[in-house]
Scaffold this active site. Structure first.
Site, PDB file in Angstrom:
ATOM      1  N   SER A  53      34.541  45.345  29.424  1.00  0.00           N
ATOM      2  CA  SER A  53      35.868  45.313  28.855  1.00  0.00           C
ATOM      3  C   SER A  53      36.622  44.000  29.108  1.00  0.00           C
ATOM      4  O   SER A  53      37.662  43.753  28.493  1.00  0.00           O
ATOM      5  CB  SER A  53      36.696  46.481  29.410  1.00  0.00           C
ATOM      6  OG  SER A  53      36.827  46.408  30.822  1.00  0.00           O
TER       7      SER A  53
ATOM      8  N   SER B 151      31.948  45.599  33.583  1.00  0.00           N
ATOM      9  CA  SER B 151      32.952  44.967  32.721  1.00  0.00           C
ATOM     10  C   SER B 151      33.371  43.564  33.124  1.00  0.00           C
ATOM     11  O   SER B 151      34.061  42.894  32.359  1.00  0.00           O
ATOM     12  CB  SER B 151      34.203  45.855  32.639  1.00  0.00           C
ATOM     13  OG  SER B 151      33.929  47.016  31.902  1.00  0.00           O
TER      14      SER B 151
ATOM     15  N   LYS C  81      43.629  39.484  32.400  1.00  0.00           N
ATOM     16  CA  LYS C  81      43.202  40.581  31.519  1.00  0.00           C
ATOM     17  C   LYS C  81      44.374  41.518  31.230  1.00  0.00           C
ATOM     18  O   LYS C  81      45.165  41.834  32.142  1.00  0.00           O
ATOM     19  CB  LYS C  81      42.058  41.350  32.183  1.00  0.00           C
ATOM     20  CG  LYS C  81      41.462  42.480  31.351  1.00  0.00           C
ATOM     21  CD  LYS C  81      40.326  43.144  32.102  1.00  0.00           C
ATOM     22  CE  LYS C  81      39.695  44.277  31.310  1.00  0.00           C
ATOM     23  NZ  LYS C  81      38.579  44.914  32.043  1.00  0.00           N
TER      24      LYS C  81
END
Length: 469
Positions: free
Chosen positions: A157, A181, A82
């Site tokens: 996210s 997330s 990420k």
């Protein structure tokens, strides 16, 4: 060996490479070919590391063919990262133009551990600006789409991470979870995700930093296509790190599943969920009962205000720092980073006394729940109240009423507020062709127990389908 090695599970890849039956070069090339063919529509990555990954795969293959010591557990396996974790020499944008020039000198601890275990980073994955949204879109890379339905979001996210794993662009990777997330994108895309207890996996080298008070909510955690793969990644990533102020020296332990009773929470108090989400909970409960784990419908005491307290710490408290960051450059701020900002700024700036009162309220809620969890050490509940929604949708129909985004996320956000571990696994595909998951929530530092339960539920469920892409 498989003609499509990128569709193997992470553990299957590991076993095949360590047995010298699968080439790391073949494996990386298969993933890069899948990315080249399919990423144009999904757009899971902010940055693809093709040349570096191929070079590392060649070196991994040399080591494999040289024989000698047992290879590390992730040797030659492509993983995704990420884009809120530092990778030495690469920008850590966190989905924002405001961070586009940040180039860290060293890897985040989690990235370093993946590399030490032999993994090959194949790309950095997309996220919303400032990690502040349940959709993954920004001015740096654009919008990420769900591999199950390109008109829908993979969540946020960690949406790019979830989409990359679901679409077979990577075998697994690392995300973060401050308000669902990891678990919500995993639920939206039909993969598995672990939100650990704060301190079990280091967050050092993450943007923004996991420090007080936001480090009470936000954690780093693994994502993969199944719980068995999650367990391997968790074993690689967990460990004490003095660079993380929340880090705890808790060793990997064998789970004890004797006398485990499971509390079933079909929804968050009176907030309804979609019918397909409710059916997935029923299926998971039935499989657990077949596995001889008692499951009883249960509702905890005194958590009704937990989502509001979560919003205080996640939204209201940091809002003025965000406003200061973008001041004078508001046109560079993306809607995913500011959608909820004005709502937070419209609330009074909290004085120190209010912060202390809310911290005390949070601690009181946690103590009450942990006392009840002596009887129900595991909670089965939805990961989210709805399936993957269409981009920019914010109202959702349930059998009893229409709910908003804040209500849809109420099964997820209290788990962050209270610092509990939770594992999400896919359970079913609904009539719209969308995956539906559930989460198993446990007591602090009992990730091993949750992972073992999740593995057994997945075995009872059987193979889970891949997205149509």
């Amino acid at each position: 060996m498989s003609r499509m090695p990128h569709r193997m599970t992470l553990c299957q890849m590991s076993d095949a490479i360590r047995a010298r039956k699968l080439s790391p070069v073949e494996l990386v090339d298969a993933h890069l070919n899948q990315i080249e063919t399919r990423n144009g529509s999904v757009n899971a990555f902010i940055r693809i590391l093709g040349e570096q990954a191929r070079a590392q795969a060649c070196e991994a293959e040399k080591q494999m063919r040289a024989g000698g010591p047992v290879l590390p557990p992730l040797h030659g396996i492509p993983v995704s990262i990420k884009d809120s974790f530092n990778v030495a020499g690469l920008p850590t944008t966190c989905g924002s133009r405001f961070f586009a020039n940040q180039r860290p000198a060293q890897d985040a601890t989690a990235v370093a551990l993946l590399k030490r275990a032999g993994a090959i980073p194949i790309g950095k994955t997309n996220c919303p600006e400032f990690l502040s949204n349940y959709e993954s879109d920004n001015y740096v890379a654009g919008r990420t789409n769900n591999p199950w339905d390109l008109d829908r979001t993979p969540g946020g996210s960690s949406g790019g991470e979830a989409a990359a794993i679901a679409a077979f662009f990577s075998a697994g990777g690392i995300g973060t979870d401050g308000g669902g997330s990891i678990r919500v994108p995993a639920h939206f895309t039909g993969i598995a995700g672990l939100k650990p207890t704060p301190g079990r996996i280091s967050g050092a080298g993450h943007v923004p930093e996991f420090n007080h008070p936001t480090g009470l909510l936000g954690v780093a955690g693994p994502m993969a296509r199944n719980a068995t793969d999650l367990r391997l990644l968790f074993q690689v990533l967990s460990g004490y790190d003095p660079a993380d102020p929340f880090s705890t020296p808790v060793p990997i332990r064998d789970p004890d599943l004797a006398k485990i009773k499971i509390g079933l929470m079909p929804q968050f108090y009176r907030v309804p969920v979609e019918a397909e989400v409710a059916r997935a909970i029923e299926k998971a409960a039935a499989w657990l009962a077949q596995l001889r784990f008692p499951v009883e419908v249960w509702q905890p005491r005194g958590l009704e205000a937990a989502p509001n307290l979560w919003w205080f710490f996640f939204g209201q408290l940091p809002a003025r720092a965000t406003a200061k960051l973008i001041a004078g450059r508001e046109s560079d701020a993306h809607w995913t980073g500011t959608e909820f900002l004005q709502q937070a700024l419209d609330e009074p700036e909290p004085p120190a006394q209010k912060i202390l009162e809310n911290l005390a309220a949070r601690d009181s809620m946690r103590a009450t729940l942990l006392e009840e969890m002596e009887h129900y050490p595991v909670i089965l509940m939805p990961a989210c109240g709805v399936a993957a929604f269409r981009h920019r949708d914010r109202r959702f129909k349930t059998p009893t009423k229409t709910i908003g985004l804040f209500e849809a996320m109420m099964p997820a956000t209290p788990i962050n507020l209270l610092g509990l571990p939770a594992v999400e696994i896919p359970i079913d595909v609904d009539e719209r062709g969308l995956p539906i998951g559930v989460q198993l929530v446990g007591r602090p530092y009992e990730e091993e127990l949750l992972l073992e339960l999740a593995i057994r539920v997945e075995e009872a469920r059987g193979p889970f389908p891949a997205p149509p892409i």
